[in-house]
Design a protein around this motif. Sequence first.
Motif, PDB file in Angstrom:
ATOM      1  N   HIS A 118       0.852  -1.189   0.000  1.00 32.53           N
ATOM      2  CA  HIS A 118       0.000   0.000   0.000  1.00 32.53           C
ATOM      3  C   HIS A 118       0.888   1.238   0.000  1.00 32.53           C
ATOM      4  CE1 HIS A 118      -3.414  -2.543   0.777  1.00 32.53           C
ATOM      5  NE2 HIS A 118      -2.806  -3.046   1.851  1.00 32.53           N
ATOM      6  N   ALA A 121       0.005   7.155   1.788  1.00 29.46           N
ATOM      7  CA  ALA A 121      -0.787   8.290   1.327  1.00 29.46           C
ATOM      8  C   ALA A 121      -1.911   8.553   2.313  1.00 29.46           C
ATOM      9  CB  ALA A 121      -1.360   7.992  -0.054  1.00 29.46           C
ATOM     10  N   TRP A 122      -2.320   9.820   2.404  1.00 31.43           N
ATOM     11  CA  TRP A 122      -3.485  10.189   3.196  1.00 31.43           C
ATOM     12  C   TRP A 122      -4.732   9.959   2.377  1.00 31.43           C
ATOM     13  CZ3 TRP A 122      -2.672  10.998   8.152  1.00 31.43           C
ATOM     14  CH2 TRP A 122      -1.445  11.453   8.555  1.00 31.43           C
ATOM     15  N   TRP A 123      -5.784   9.520   3.005  1.00 32.14           N
ATOM     16  CA  TRP A 123      -7.030   9.291   2.265  1.00 32.14           C
ATOM     17  C   TRP A 123      -7.782  10.557   2.102  1.00 32.14           C
ATOM     18  CZ3 TRP A 123      -5.846   5.614   6.171  1.00 32.14           C
ATOM     19  CH2 TRP A 123      -5.405   4.400   5.664  1.00 32.14           C
TER      20      TRP A 123
END
Length: 123
Positions: A118, A121-123
């Motif tokens: 994965h 990253a920020w969602w």
Amino acid sequence: MVCGIAHEGGDGSRPHPLPAQILDHATGYLAAFGAMAALLRRSVEGGSWRVELSLAGTARWLDGLGRVAGAAAPEPDVTGMIEEMDSAFGRLTYLRPPGTVDGVPPYWSSPPPERGEHPPAWW
């Protein structure tokens, strides 16, 4: 191991890790309990409530419970507590998460991801 509990399992010159991360697990369970107690108190009394925990405090509490002779203690019966799943690392065997939510036991729906699977990253 800094609290000294692991020292007893060592050879006198260095500590020996415990077979489970009891300080981490117990502190996490106490934090969840504290959050639920604070939410209940808020629903009855209103306001906001603070819960404070520390690994050292949990260690002191656990240490105060006393000891049993580990070598003489029977192996725990884990019948019905073990689950298995396939993963990228092979077949995993693990203890089921404890408790239920509305009568439904928690479960892992997927295995742990591989490193880098994965993107960070920020969602």
